[in-house]
Motif scaffolding. Sequence first.
Motif, PDB file in Angstrom:
ATOM      1  N   ARG A 105       0.890  -1.241   0.135  1.00  5.33           N
ATOM      2  CA  ARG A 105      -0.056   0.318   0.150  1.00  5.33           C
ATOM      3  C   ARG A 105       1.239   1.259  -0.073  1.00  5.33           C
ATOM      4  NH1 ARG A 105       0.668   3.023   3.845  1.00  5.33           N
ATOM      5  NH2 ARG A 105      -0.245   4.466   3.113  1.00  5.33           N
TER       6      ARG A 105
ATOM      7  N   ARG B  63      -2.280   9.836  -5.768  1.00  4.71           N
ATOM      8  CA  ARG B  63      -2.821  11.180  -6.148  1.00  4.71           C
ATOM      9  C   ARG B  63      -3.198  11.153  -7.601  1.00  4.71           C
ATOM     10  NH1 ARG B  63       0.007  11.657  -1.864  1.00  4.71           N
ATOM     11  NH2 ARG B  63      -0.853  11.502   0.180  1.00  4.71           N
TER      12      ARG B  63
ATOM     13  N   SER C  63       0.015   5.901  -0.701  1.00  2.42           N
ATOM     14  CA  SER C  63      -1.384   6.348  -1.105  1.00  2.42           C
ATOM     15  C   SER C  63      -1.641   7.367  -2.518  1.00  2.42           C
ATOM     16  CB  SER C  63      -1.074   7.705  -0.726  1.00  2.42           C
ATOM     17  OG  SER C  63      -1.817   7.824   1.504  1.00  2.42           O
TER      18      SER C  63
ATOM     19  N   GLN D 200      -8.141  20.654  -3.207  1.00  2.16           N
ATOM     20  CA  GLN D 200      -6.592  19.563  -3.793  1.00  2.16           C
ATOM     21  C   GLN D 200      -7.342  19.258  -4.799  1.00  2.16           C
ATOM     22  OE1 GLN D 200      -5.453  17.193  -0.596  1.00  2.16           O
ATOM     23  NE2 GLN D 200      -6.555  17.838   1.194  1.00  2.16           N
TER      24      GLN D 200
HETATM   25  C1  LIG Z   1      -5.961  11.462   8.274  1.00  2.00           C
HETATM   26  C2  LIG Z   1      -6.013  11.508   7.563  1.00  2.00           C
HETATM   27  C3  LIG Z   1      -5.675  12.290   6.745  1.00  2.00           C
HETATM   28  C4  LIG Z   1      -5.203  12.230   5.883  1.00  2.00           C
HETATM   29  N1  LIG Z   1      -5.239  13.527   4.949  1.00  2.00           N
HETATM   30  C5  LIG Z   1      -5.415  13.561   3.255  1.00  2.00           C
HETATM   31  C6  LIG Z   1      -5.919  15.086   2.601  1.00  2.00           C
HETATM   32  O1  LIG Z   1      -6.696  15.584   2.342  1.00  2.00           O
HETATM   33  N2  LIG Z   1      -5.127  14.529   1.429  1.00  2.00           N
HETATM   34  C7  LIG Z   1      -4.489  14.157   0.859  1.00  2.00           C
HETATM   35  O2  LIG Z   1      -3.451  14.261  -0.349  1.00  2.00           O
HETATM   36  N3  LIG Z   1      -3.784  13.295   1.443  1.00  2.00           N
HETATM   37  C8  LIG Z   1      -4.560  13.131   2.908  1.00  2.00           C
HETATM   38  N4  LIG Z   1      -3.841  11.405   3.425  1.00  2.00           N
HETATM   39  C9  LIG Z   1      -2.894  11.085   3.079  1.00  2.00           C
HETATM   40  C10 LIG Z   1      -0.903  11.202   3.567  1.00  2.00           C
HETATM   41  O3  LIG Z   1      -1.019  12.654   3.227  1.00  2.00           O
HETATM   42  C11 LIG Z   1      -0.274  10.035   3.562  1.00  2.00           C
HETATM   43  O4  LIG Z   1      -0.602   9.148   3.817  1.00  2.00           O
HETATM   44  C12 LIG Z   1       0.296  10.575   3.892  1.00  2.00           C
HETATM   45  O5  LIG Z   1       1.996  11.498   3.130  1.00  2.00           O
HETATM   46  C13 LIG Z   1       1.829   9.169   3.703  1.00  2.00           C
HETATM   47  O6  LIG Z   1       2.231   8.288   2.596  1.00  2.00           O
HETATM   48  P1  LIG Z   1       1.433   6.983   2.541  1.00  2.00           P
HETATM   49  O7  LIG Z   1      -0.366   6.998   2.610  1.00  2.00           O
HETATM   50  O8  LIG Z   1       2.312   6.650   0.426  1.00  2.00           O
HETATM   51  O9  LIG Z   1       2.084   6.187   3.321  1.00  2.00           O
HETATM   52  C14 LIG Z   1      -4.226  11.943   5.096  1.00  2.00           C
HETATM   53  C15 LIG Z   1      -4.337  10.262   6.024  1.00  2.00           C
HETATM   54  C16 LIG Z   1      -4.588  10.667   6.866  1.00  2.00           C
HETATM   55  C17 LIG Z   1      -4.292   9.446   7.691  1.00  2.00           C
END
Ligand SMILES: Cc1cc2nc3c(=O)[nH]c(=O)nc-3n(C[C@H](O)[C@H](O)[C@H](O)COP(=O)(O)O)c2cc1C
Length: 138
Positions: free
Chosen positions: A23, A27, A25, A111
């Motif tokens: 996993r 975009r 994130s 965003q």
């Molecule tokens: C509670 C929470 C809120 C988040 N809000 C956003 C957001 O508004 N926009 C976004 O692009 N990512 C958001 N994220 C994703 C984080 O930016 C992302 O998990 C972090 O950069 C770590 O990267 P990874 O998920 O690839 O490990 C959020 C994550 C969490 C847990």
Amino acid sequence: MEIKLPEPRIKGEISLEEAIYRRKSIRRYTSEPLTLGELSQVLWAAYGINIWGKRTSPSAGARYPFEVYTVVSSVEDLDPGLYHYDGKKHVLKLIRKGDLREELARACLGQKCVATAPVNIVIVAHYERTTSRYGEEE
Ligand SMILES: Cc1cc2nc3c(=O)[nH]c(=O)nc-3n(C[C@H](O)[C@H](O)[C@H](O)COP(=O)(O)O)c2cc1C
């Protein structure tokens, strides 16, 4: 009008361990629409009903303060719009028609990924369901 979602699959193609291992994130999305089955699967995992008749995610004191909505833009066999997910019936209810991504993106501080996603999942909390039992303290 209620839209019946396809039954969720209980067995996936990869293990939970492998999903966690892989996993991250993202975009940026392809222009390929999601299937109704894929959307069904995500909503069910978020707030559907499991074998015990309970929600798929737990809740302090079983107050279940969340409601799950989806802002649909590109899903096969589903008009763009804002829908409420009823996990007990595993159905969607149309709240507002139209492609609402741009509006949602503005509400999310501009965003871009929100404005380009084929689907956004919106989870809202009704705090009073929990605070009426536990009070306002953390
Ligand atoms: C509670 C929470 C809120 C988040 N809000 C956003 C957001 O508004 N926009 C976004 O692009 N990512 C958001 N994220 C994703 C984080 O930016 C992302 O998990 C972090 O950069 C770590 O990267 P990874 O998920 O690839 O490990 C959020 C994550 C969490 C847990």
